[in-house]
Write a protein that holds these residues in place. Structure first.
Motif, PDB file in Angstrom:
ATOM      1  N   PHE A  45      -4.775   0.418  -7.853  1.00  0.00           N
ATOM      2  CA  PHE A  45      -5.659  -0.531  -8.018  1.00  0.00           C
ATOM      3  C   PHE A  45      -6.164  -1.374  -6.434  1.00  0.00           C
ATOM      4  O   PHE A  45      -5.083  -2.622  -6.683  1.00  0.00           O
ATOM      5  N   SER A  46      -6.754  -1.779  -6.122  1.00  0.00           N
ATOM      6  CA  SER A  46      -6.500  -2.885  -5.123  1.00  0.00           C
ATOM      7  C   SER A  46      -8.534  -3.419  -4.750  1.00  0.00           C
ATOM      8  O   SER A  46      -8.917  -2.109  -5.288  1.00  0.00           O
ATOM      9  N   PRO A  47      -8.455  -4.111  -3.884  1.00  0.00           N
ATOM     10  CA  PRO A  47     -10.361  -4.223  -3.974  1.00  0.00           C
ATOM     11  C   PRO A  47     -10.614  -2.935  -2.412  1.00  0.00           C
ATOM     12  O   PRO A  47     -11.701  -3.060  -3.169  1.00  0.00           O
ATOM     13  N   ALA A  48     -10.197  -2.360  -1.767  1.00  0.00           N
ATOM     14  CA  ALA A  48     -10.529  -1.305  -1.155  1.00  0.00           C
ATOM     15  C   ALA A  48     -10.144   0.275  -2.042  1.00  0.00           C
ATOM     16  O   ALA A  48     -11.616   0.814  -1.753  1.00  0.00           O
TER      17      ALA A  48
ATOM     18  N   ASN B 150      -5.312  -6.672  -8.853  1.00  0.00           N
ATOM     19  CA  ASN B 150      -3.843  -6.240  -9.197  1.00  0.00           C
ATOM     20  C   ASN B 150      -2.963  -7.482  -8.233  1.00  0.00           C
ATOM     21  O   ASN B 150      -3.043  -6.962  -6.985  1.00  0.00           O
ATOM     22  N   THR B 151      -3.237  -7.899  -8.689  1.00  0.00           N
ATOM     23  CA  THR B 151      -1.770  -9.175  -7.775  1.00  0.00           C
ATOM     24  C   THR B 151      -0.640  -8.768  -8.694  1.00  0.00           C
ATOM     25  O   THR B 151      -0.751  -9.935  -9.523  1.00  0.00           O
TER      26      THR B 151
ATOM     27  N   GLY C 132       0.480   2.735 -14.866  1.00  0.00           N
ATOM     28  CA  GLY C 132       1.291   0.856 -14.538  1.00  0.00           C
ATOM     29  C   GLY C 132       2.454   1.132 -14.419  1.00  0.00           C
ATOM     30  O   GLY C 132       3.466   0.862 -13.942  1.00  0.00           O
ATOM     31  N   ASN C 133       3.328   2.003 -16.093  1.00  0.00           N
ATOM     32  CA  ASN C 133       4.697   2.305 -16.400  1.00  0.00           C
ATOM     33  C   ASN C 133       4.892   0.094 -16.028  1.00  0.00           C
ATOM     34  O   ASN C 133       6.391   0.220 -16.697  1.00  0.00           O
TER      35      ASN C 133
ATOM     36  N   ASN D 254       2.409  -5.866 -15.883  1.00  0.00           N
ATOM     37  CA  ASN D 254       3.175  -5.800 -14.718  1.00  0.00           C
ATOM     38  C   ASN D 254       3.393  -4.581 -14.295  1.00  0.00           C
ATOM     39  O   ASN D 254       4.793  -4.534 -13.510  1.00  0.00           O
ATOM     40  N   GLY D 255       3.099  -3.795 -14.367  1.00  0.00           N
ATOM     41  CA  GLY D 255       2.997  -2.562 -14.316  1.00  0.00           C
ATOM     42  C   GLY D 255       2.479  -2.453 -12.558  1.00  0.00           C
ATOM     43  O   GLY D 255       1.637  -3.507 -12.058  1.00  0.00           O
ATOM     44  N   GLU D 256       2.565  -1.324 -11.971  1.00  0.00           N
ATOM     45  CA  GLU D 256       3.075  -1.226 -10.582  1.00  0.00           C
ATOM     46  C   GLU D 256       1.040  -0.649 -10.102  1.00  0.00           C
ATOM     47  O   GLU D 256       1.647   1.532 -10.724  1.00  0.00           O
ATOM     48  N   SER D 257       0.418  -1.035 -10.505  1.00  0.00           N
ATOM     49  CA  SER D 257      -1.085  -0.437 -10.642  1.00  0.00           C
ATOM     50  C   SER D 257      -1.233   0.262  -8.659  1.00  0.00           C
ATOM     51  O   SER D 257      -1.220  -0.823  -8.328  1.00  0.00           O
TER      52      SER D 257
END
Length: 386
Positions: free
Chosen positions: A336-339, A369-370, A308-309, A331-334
């Motif tokens: 990852f999502s429910p789907a 991931n929020t 996620g950097n 605070n990364g940019e993952s």
């Protein structure tokens, strides 16, 4: 007595009486006819489900005719097979002979009484013989039943033993699988972040080698130390420890967690905020839980940088007498999502191991991931047994 055996007994007894009385019978052919009729009646009686009064009456009449035509006292024993009550069965042969002999008046009274007594004794002997046969057959049946039950019990016991062996084998296999999973998790969590940090340090040393050799040497020494730490982690993971059931005070363990966070922040130059104070220092935790949560922290921190950097992390710890909860956010940019959660978990190695351990212990591992990646691991605390 079983009906087939009663039929064989009655038929054999009738044939025996017919042969004995053949010499004294004045009408042999008629006696043989009555004998056949009685045999037929015995077969019908053996097929009947219960005693039939009509069959008993017909048998009594045919037995009377057979005894009269046979012309001897012995033939009167056929009345023994007229099975009503036990007392009537015993007395009927001698009573019939006594009554017929008195009416015909062909013998003197003492002789009649003597033959009557002999018939009564013969009926008693037949009863004793029948009881002995019944007892013998019953004992034989009981023995056969005991043999069958013993054989069935042995088969059942053998089956239980086989099932027990299989259960023990599966239990040992599961224990081995759990130990393998634990070793692989410890190697992955304990070594993965150290190797990652060592690689970063070596990359930094390579960049600094021409500019600042001293700083490059520091980075190389730090990487060397990280590699040594990884080697120690591997040795700990594959060594069978006898202290699996030991308990660790939360105060001591929090020091280790803080050291892990500080070391990671120093290695990666990332910001890590920890909130580990909301736990009683005297609370005792199972060593296995502390090892798992320490590895989970390392895994989540490493994943935050690698995938996620992330450059900022927040670590929290809550515990009471029933549960302990570790929270890690970045605070990364993952992606990852429910789907895509299921696919992401199955594709990776670390998150799947975290979920596996938590669920096996009766806890949970939840990821979201929020505005950054968030992980919450909750484990139940069981009662301490010394």
């Amino acid at each position: 007595m079983r009906e087939m055996e009663r039929f064989i007994q009655a038929s054999s007894f009738l044939i025996f009486l017919t042969l004995i009385s053949a010499a004294a019978s004045s009408r042999l052919y008629l006696s043989l006819l009555l004998c056949g009729s009685l045999l037929l009646l015995f077969s019908v009686r053996s097929l009947a489900e219960q005693e039939n009064l009509l069959l008993l009456a017909v048998q009594t009449v045919l037995s009377a005719a057979f005894a009269l035509l046979s012309g001897g006292a012995v033939a009167c024993l056929i009345f023994y097979e007229c099975r009503g009550s036990r007392s009537v069965q015993l007395v009927l042969p001698s009573a019939f002979y006594f009554a017929v002999a008195l009416l015909m008046q062909k013998q003197a009274l003492p002789q009649i009484l003597f033959h009557t007594l002999l018939l009564l004794l013969a009926a008693l002997l037949l009863l004793a013989l029948e009881n002995w046969i019944v007892s013998y057959i019953s004992a034989k049946d009981r023995l056969a039943l005991v043999v069958r039950e013993t054989a069935l019990n042995e088969l059942y016991e053998k089956k239980l033993n086989q099932e027990l062996v299989m259960k023990n084998y599966l239990a040992e296999k599961n224990a081995r699988l759990e130990e393998r999973e634990r070793i692989s998790r410890n190697i992955h969590n304990g070594v993965g972040h150290s190797v990652t940090a060592a690689i970063l340090m070596l990359d930094a040393a390579d960049l600094l080698f021409d500019i600042s050799p001293e700083r490059a040497r520091e980075k190389m020494n730090a990487a060397n130390q990280r590699i040594r730490t990884s080697l120690q982690s591997i040795r700990r993971a594959v060594r069978v420890l006898d202290s699996e059931s030991e308990w660790i005070a939360v105060g001591d363990w929090i020091g280790e967690m803080t050291a892990v966070a500080d070391a990671f922040a120093m290695d990666t130059k990332k910001k890590i905020t920890t909130d580990l104070s909301d736990v009683s220092p005297s609370l005792m935790l199972p060593r296995e839980h502390t090892e798992f949560l320490t590895g989970a922290l390392q895994e989540l921190l490493t994943n935050g940088v690698r995938h996620g950097n992330a450059d900022s992390f927040a670590v929290s710890l809550l515990a009471d007498s029933r549960h302990i909860r570790l929270g890690v956010s970045d605070n990364g940019e993952s992606s990852f999502s429910p789907a895509s959660a299921q696919e992401e978990i199955q594709r990776g190695f670390g998150l799947k191991k975290l979920i596996s351990y938590a669920e096996r212990c009766g806890g949970t591992a939840v990821f979201a991931n929020t505005n950054g990646f968030h992980a919450v691991i909750t484990l139940p605390l069981y009662e301490r047994v010394d």
